[in-house]
Design an enzyme around this catalytic site. Structure first.
Site, PDB file in Angstrom:
ATOM      1  N   LYS A   8     -37.742  25.210  -3.904  1.00 51.01           N
ATOM      2  CA  LYS A   8     -38.596  26.367  -4.521  1.00 51.01           C
ATOM      3  C   LYS A   8     -37.609  27.153  -5.646  1.00 51.01           C
ATOM      4  O   LYS A   8     -38.294  27.554  -6.616  1.00 51.01           O
ATOM      5  CB  LYS A   8     -38.684  27.477  -3.264  1.00 51.01           C
ATOM      6  CG  LYS A   8     -39.551  27.026  -2.388  1.00 51.01           C
ATOM      7  CD  LYS A   8     -39.848  28.224  -1.026  1.00 51.01           C
ATOM      8  CE  LYS A   8     -38.543  28.479  -0.680  1.00 51.01           C
ATOM      9  NZ  LYS A   8     -38.068  27.581   0.335  1.00 51.01           N
ATOM     10  N   ARG A 122     -25.990  19.596  -0.287  1.00 48.00           N
ATOM     11  CA  ARG A 122     -25.404  20.944  -0.669  1.00 48.00           C
ATOM     12  C   ARG A 122     -24.034  20.947  -0.004  1.00 48.00           C
ATOM     13  O   ARG A 122     -23.389  21.770  -0.579  1.00 48.00           O
ATOM     14  CB  ARG A 122     -26.188  22.143  -0.474  1.00 48.00           C
ATOM     15  CG  ARG A 122     -27.530  22.015  -1.135  1.00 48.00           C
ATOM     16  CD  ARG A 122     -28.064  23.540  -1.114  1.00 48.00           C
ATOM     17  NE  ARG A 122     -29.439  23.645  -1.228  1.00 48.00           N
ATOM     18  CZ  ARG A 122     -30.254  24.580  -0.786  1.00 48.00           C
ATOM     19  NH1 ARG A 122     -29.745  25.725  -0.219  1.00 48.00           N
ATOM     20  NH2 ARG A 122     -31.514  24.837  -1.057  1.00 48.00           N
ATOM     21  N   ARG A 135     -23.363  27.450   0.564  1.00 46.05           N
ATOM     22  CA  ARG A 135     -24.215  28.656   1.042  1.00 46.05           C
ATOM     23  C   ARG A 135     -24.011  29.058   2.414  1.00 46.05           C
ATOM     24  O   ARG A 135     -24.034  27.923   3.297  1.00 46.05           O
ATOM     25  CB  ARG A 135     -25.715  28.479   0.732  1.00 46.05           C
ATOM     26  CG  ARG A 135     -26.097  29.565  -0.024  1.00 46.05           C
ATOM     27  CD  ARG A 135     -27.494  29.475  -0.710  1.00 46.05           C
ATOM     28  NE  ARG A 135     -28.649  29.543   0.358  1.00 46.05           N
ATOM     29  CZ  ARG A 135     -29.907  29.296   0.316  1.00 46.05           C
ATOM     30  NH1 ARG A 135     -30.323  29.244  -0.747  1.00 46.05           N
ATOM     31  NH2 ARG A 135     -30.671  29.618   1.302  1.00 46.05           N
ATOM     32  N   ARG A 146     -33.638  27.609  10.359  1.00 46.74           N
ATOM     33  CA  ARG A 146     -34.589  28.031   9.164  1.00 46.74           C
ATOM     34  C   ARG A 146     -35.615  27.158   9.078  1.00 46.74           C
ATOM     35  O   ARG A 146     -36.755  27.457   8.637  1.00 46.74           O
ATOM     36  CB  ARG A 146     -33.727  27.774   7.828  1.00 46.74           C
ATOM     37  CG  ARG A 146     -32.717  29.092   7.711  1.00 46.74           C
ATOM     38  CD  ARG A 146     -31.501  28.746   6.844  1.00 46.74           C
ATOM     39  NE  ARG A 146     -32.074  28.421   5.511  1.00 46.74           N
ATOM     40  CZ  ARG A 146     -31.661  27.675   4.519  1.00 46.74           C
ATOM     41  NH1 ARG A 146     -30.213  27.315   4.777  1.00 46.74           N
ATOM     42  NH2 ARG A 146     -32.006  27.229   3.288  1.00 46.74           N
TER      43      ARG A 146
HETATM   44  P1  ADP Z   1     -34.452  29.049   1.666  1.00 46.46           P
HETATM   45  O1  ADP Z   1     -35.916  29.090   1.358  1.00 46.46           O
HETATM   46  O2  ADP Z   1     -33.738  27.989   1.389  1.00 46.46           O
HETATM   47  O3  ADP Z   1     -34.305  29.067   3.217  1.00 46.46           O
HETATM   48  P2  ADP Z   1     -33.883  31.612   0.684  1.00 46.46           P
HETATM   49  O4  ADP Z   1     -32.992  31.935  -0.208  1.00 46.46           O
HETATM   50  O5  ADP Z   1     -35.567  31.862   0.244  1.00 46.46           O
HETATM   51  O6  ADP Z   1     -33.765  30.116   1.050  1.00 46.46           O
HETATM   52  O7  ADP Z   1     -33.769  32.779   1.845  1.00 46.46           O
HETATM   53  C1  ADP Z   1     -32.366  32.796   2.709  1.00 46.46           C
HETATM   54  C2  ADP Z   1     -32.746  33.637   3.982  1.00 46.46           C
HETATM   55  O8  ADP Z   1     -32.790  34.784   3.580  1.00 46.46           O
HETATM   56  C3  ADP Z   1     -33.695  33.440   4.841  1.00 46.46           C
HETATM   57  O9  ADP Z   1     -33.299  32.369   5.875  1.00 46.46           O
HETATM   58  C4  ADP Z   1     -33.912  34.790   5.497  1.00 46.46           C
HETATM   59  O10 ADP Z   1     -32.974  35.098   6.320  1.00 46.46           O
HETATM   60  C5  ADP Z   1     -33.552  35.519   4.144  1.00 46.46           C
HETATM   61  N1  ADP Z   1     -35.283  35.895   3.441  1.00 46.46           N
HETATM   62  C6  ADP Z   1     -35.194  35.472   2.188  1.00 46.46           C
HETATM   63  N2  ADP Z   1     -36.576  35.638   2.133  1.00 46.46           N
HETATM   64  C7  ADP Z   1     -37.167  36.302   3.116  1.00 46.46           C
HETATM   65  C8  ADP Z   1     -38.333  37.183   3.456  1.00 46.46           C
HETATM   66  N3  ADP Z   1     -39.443  36.981   2.598  1.00 46.46           N
HETATM   67  N4  ADP Z   1     -38.641  37.484   4.698  1.00 46.46           N
HETATM   68  C9  ADP Z   1     -37.610  37.488   5.567  1.00 46.46           C
HETATM   69  N5  ADP Z   1     -36.328  37.043   5.444  1.00 46.46           N
HETATM   70  C10 ADP Z   1     -36.016  36.401   4.242  1.00 46.46           C
END
Ligand code: ADP
Length: 187
Positions: A8, A122, A135, A146
């Site tokens: 994404k 990664r 990360r 996740r």
């Molecule tokens: P990925 O999709 O690879 O898990 P992101 O960078 O989108 O990575 O998100 C990393 C973390 O940030 C998530 O695991 C969550 O803890 C938090 N997060 C990001 N976007 C949201 C959201 N819309 N609602 C709740 N938590 C979020």
């Protein structure tokens, strides 16, 4: 939309660049807040390092604020948001008030095994096999959380957009360029 590791963030950056839209990544905003040590960052960190979702009101507030920024007035791309049905409903209300309905929702579909392999990649350098600066939430245990959170909380959001006729599914296999060709053709 897409599972962790589906690509994404990568595709969102390419797409925002191609169309001159602002890129709103809730994950990036939250990581930045964690690095800066703000009260928001301190709260978010507790959830993120366990692979759990940050509370809805926190991320909804972030998105509402970003949508008001000058660079987002010509169009915007949301990445990593909404991730719960409550977030999707709050977004619908927010955009209805602004008179800016969503143009579409892209789902980057990648089989779980392939996503897990990319996330593991990664962690290790292709050249020397050594550990990379990773990360914090790409640790194996956190990745598992996740993925579970995605299946439980985020998969129902796809149904919300499918029912609204907005969801377009993109095959997420192959190189980032392969996927981007499909993404760009689908918008
Ligand atoms: P990925 O999709 O690879 O898990 P992101 O960078 O989108 O990575 O998100 C990393 C973390 O940030 C998530 O695991 C969550 O803890 C938090 N997060 C990001 N976007 C949201 C959201 N819309 N609602 C709740 N938590 C979020």
């Amino acid at each position: 939309m897409g599972t962790p590791g589906a690509g994404k963030g990568t595709q969102a950056k390419l797409l925002a660049g191609r169309f001159g839209a602002c890129h709103i990544s809730t994950g990036d905003v939250l990581r930045e807040a964690v690095r800066g040590g703000s009260p928001l960052g301190l709260e978010a960190k507790r959830y993120m390092e366990q692979g759990l979702l940050v509370p809805d009101d926190v991320v909804i507030g972030i998105v509402a604020e970003r949508l008001d920024a000058a660079d987002c007035q010509g169009g915007f791309l949301l990445d990593g948001f909404p991730r719960t049905v409550a977030q999707a409903k709050a977004l619908d209300a927010l955009l209805a008030r602004r008179g800016q309905p969503l143009g579409g929702v892209l789902l980057i579909a990648l089989p779980r095994e392939a996503a897990l392999e990319r996330l593991a990649g990664r962690r290790v350098c292709d050249r020397c096999g050594g550990q990379l600066v990773q990360r914090g939430d790409d640790r194996e245990e956190t990745v598992r959380h996740r993925m579970e959170v995605y299946a439980r909380e985020t998969a129902p959001v796809l149904e919300h957009y499918r029912a609204a006729g907005l969801l377009r599914e993109i095959d997420g296999t192959g190189s980032r360029e392969d996927v981007f060709r499909r993404v760009a053709a689908g918008v």
